[in-house]
Write an enzyme that holds these catalytic residues in place. Sequence first.
Site, PDB file in Angstrom:
ATOM      1  N   ASN A  74     -23.989 -11.520  16.807  1.00  0.00           N
ATOM      2  CA  ASN A  74     -23.789 -13.125  15.776  1.00  0.00           C
ATOM      3  C   ASN A  74     -25.603 -13.324  16.172  1.00  0.00           C
ATOM      4  O   ASN A  74     -26.402 -13.238  16.711  1.00  0.00           O
ATOM      5  CB  ASN A  74     -22.992 -13.364  15.109  1.00  0.00           C
ATOM      6  CG  ASN A  74     -22.322 -13.853  13.940  1.00  0.00           C
ATOM      7  OD1 ASN A  74     -23.562 -14.626  13.497  1.00  0.00           O
ATOM      8  ND2 ASN A  74     -22.550 -12.644  12.655  1.00  0.00           N
ATOM      9  N   HIS A 100     -27.517 -10.420  17.004  1.00  0.00           N
ATOM     10  CA  HIS A 100     -26.618  -9.278  17.586  1.00  0.00           C
ATOM     11  C   HIS A 100     -28.060  -8.936  19.244  1.00  0.00           C
ATOM     12  O   HIS A 100     -28.135  -7.395  19.194  1.00  0.00           O
ATOM     13  CB  HIS A 100     -26.467  -7.829  16.806  1.00  0.00           C
ATOM     14  CG  HIS A 100     -25.692  -7.940  15.943  1.00  0.00           C
ATOM     15  ND1 HIS A 100     -24.772  -8.811  15.787  1.00  0.00           N
ATOM     16  CD2 HIS A 100     -25.766  -7.245  14.483  1.00  0.00           C
ATOM     17  CE1 HIS A 100     -24.352  -8.811  14.581  1.00  0.00           C
ATOM     18  NE2 HIS A 100     -24.741  -7.850  14.094  1.00  0.00           N
ATOM     19  N   HIS A 169     -19.413  -3.179  16.891  1.00  0.00           N
ATOM     20  CA  HIS A 169     -19.705  -3.111  14.756  1.00  0.00           C
ATOM     21  C   HIS A 169     -19.521  -1.561  14.071  1.00  0.00           C
ATOM     22  O   HIS A 169     -20.160  -1.904  13.166  1.00  0.00           O
ATOM     23  CB  HIS A 169     -21.271  -3.664  15.117  1.00  0.00           C
ATOM     24  CG  HIS A 169     -21.791  -4.000  14.280  1.00  0.00           C
ATOM     25  ND1 HIS A 169     -21.585  -3.987  12.735  1.00  0.00           N
ATOM     26  CD2 HIS A 169     -22.293  -5.869  13.734  1.00  0.00           C
ATOM     27  CE1 HIS A 169     -22.242  -4.514  11.921  1.00  0.00           C
ATOM     28  NE2 HIS A 169     -22.434  -5.691  12.843  1.00  0.00           N
ATOM     29  N   SER A 170     -18.389  -1.419  14.516  1.00  0.00           N
ATOM     30  CA  SER A 170     -17.979  -0.375  13.272  1.00  0.00           C
ATOM     31  C   SER A 170     -17.900  -0.212  11.639  1.00  0.00           C
ATOM     32  O   SER A 170     -17.064  -1.804  12.285  1.00  0.00           O
ATOM     33  CB  SER A 170     -16.672   0.720  14.119  1.00  0.00           C
ATOM     34  OG  SER A 170     -17.155   1.007  15.018  1.00  0.00           O
ATOM     35  N   GLN A 273     -15.763 -11.848  13.371  1.00  0.00           N
ATOM     36  CA  GLN A 273     -16.222 -11.985  11.907  1.00  0.00           C
ATOM     37  C   GLN A 273     -15.806 -10.866  11.197  1.00  0.00           C
ATOM     38  O   GLN A 273     -15.807  -9.884  11.695  1.00  0.00           O
ATOM     39  CB  GLN A 273     -17.846 -11.778  13.001  1.00  0.00           C
ATOM     40  CG  GLN A 273     -18.714 -10.936  11.267  1.00  0.00           C
ATOM     41  CD  GLN A 273     -19.150 -12.876  11.487  1.00  0.00           C
ATOM     42  OE1 GLN A 273     -18.960 -13.617  11.944  1.00  0.00           O
ATOM     43  NE2 GLN A 273     -20.136 -13.125  10.010  1.00  0.00           N
ATOM     44  N   GLU A 300     -15.291  -7.471  13.763  1.00  0.00           N
ATOM     45  CA  GLU A 300     -16.291  -7.539  15.292  1.00  0.00           C
ATOM     46  C   GLU A 300     -15.137  -9.028  15.438  1.00  0.00           C
ATOM     47  O   GLU A 300     -15.811 -10.111  15.783  1.00  0.00           O
ATOM     48  CB  GLU A 300     -17.571  -7.727  14.990  1.00  0.00           C
ATOM     49  CG  GLU A 300     -18.072  -7.412  14.058  1.00  0.00           C
ATOM     50  CD  GLU A 300     -19.251  -7.550  12.914  1.00  0.00           C
ATOM     51  OE1 GLU A 300     -20.068  -8.195  14.261  1.00  0.00           O
ATOM     52  OE2 GLU A 300     -20.089  -7.789  11.802  1.00  0.00           O
TER      53      GLU A 300
HETATM   54  C1  BGC Z   1     -23.535  -9.821  10.148  1.00  0.00           C
HETATM   55  C2  BGC Z   1     -24.244  -9.789   9.204  1.00  0.00           C
HETATM   56  C3  BGC Z   1     -25.437  -8.368   9.522  1.00  0.00           C
HETATM   57  C4  BGC Z   1     -24.759  -7.601   9.602  1.00  0.00           C
HETATM   58  C5  BGC Z   1     -25.700  -6.788  10.137  1.00  0.00           C
HETATM   59  C6  BGC Z   1     -22.916  -8.291  10.893  1.00  0.00           C
HETATM   60  O1  BGC Z   1     -22.430  -8.511  12.455  1.00  0.00           O
HETATM   61  O2  BGC Z   1     -22.305 -10.629  10.778  1.00  0.00           O
HETATM   62  O3  BGC Z   1     -24.928 -11.115   9.024  1.00  0.00           O
HETATM   63  O4  BGC Z   1     -26.214  -8.054   8.369  1.00  0.00           O
HETATM   64  O5  BGC Z   1     -23.800  -7.600  11.109  1.00  0.00           O
HETATM   65  O6  BGC Z   1     -25.710  -4.783  10.169  1.00  0.00           O
END
Ligand code: BGC
Length: 337
Positions: A74, A100, A169-170, A273, A300
């Site tokens: 994030n 990220h 991030h799946s 998230q 996430e």
């Molecule tokens: C975020 C999103 C972002 C995405 C990117 C997510 O973890 O919360 O805001 O657009 O990742 O792929």
Amino acid sequence: MIRELKKVDDHISLFEMKSNALEVLVTNFGGTIIRLLMPDKNGQKGDVVLGYDSIAEYQTKDAYLGALVGRTANRTRKGTFSLNGKTYTLPLNDGPNSLHGGVHGFSQKVFDAKIQGDSLVLTYLSPDGEEGYPGNLRLTATSTLTGGTLTLRYQATTDQDTLINITNHSYFNLSGGQEDICNHTLQVHSDTYACIDANGLPTGEFRDTQGTPFDFHTPARIGDVLARQDEQLTLGRGVDHPFLFNRAEDQVVLCHPASGRRLTISSTLPGTQVYTGNQLDGRIGKYGIAYPKHFGICLETQNLPDAIHLEQDPSTILKKGDVYDETTSYTFEVVQS
Ligand code: BGC
């Protein structure tokens, strides 16, 4: 059963894990989960995560499909933070903020891989200063498949105090790519969510989920939630918010009633998230399927994003000599209703 299925090149391989319930394809490029096959209530197999056909697409496209993200998942406000009196600067790759782990975060790194018993063990040494973060950080990501449960464990140590917040991030789609996620139901055991600004950055304001569109105490149909009028939903273009868990296990349940597929997530981490794929842009993924907005949902599990600016005693600081050790398990089941 786990085996190296294929070498993509001298450094990158595909690994297959199989149980009686699931087939998982993982690569050591970005620790990415590429494919996750499970049956539906009629025994029909479907792939319940979004992804691409080639590693090249994972290297060039930006949505973190299936990837391990870090050093910090994030956003970090304005890509800067102070630790022990020193200021560090991270790349700005998401408007005014760093997202990220920066431009070449862990989702873009080639990990060393070895099969150990029933597990795939990926390791990566992130050098001091990489993407602006202090300290040589040694990360081990262990994936284990047991029956219908895929367990991801992340362990890290550092030689200087630093920040860490690892997640996977799946993008889940339990219909197997037959439809978007609107007909899925979501349950999140959370009494509190964090508000965000128009750039998706947590503002520092926390609200009670009760009675809001962010109330997932009982399963809510995602399409109904996304249709609600709410300033926070507008800012996120859907749900794209941190939730703080109110219990220590089985905190998230995602269901797709038509197929009978259910995912239960249990984590040692304090929150997640929830991102309803609001930024998906119609890109073409595996099997030639287009991924428009809301075609997948990311769950996430992580510490609070931007904790370094929001918490008294930031949960994302990893001190020299300490060990980061967090585990999230994903249990896939078929329920006959
Ligand atoms: C975020 C999103 C972002 C995405 C990117 C997510 O973890 O919360 O805001 O657009 O990742 O792929």
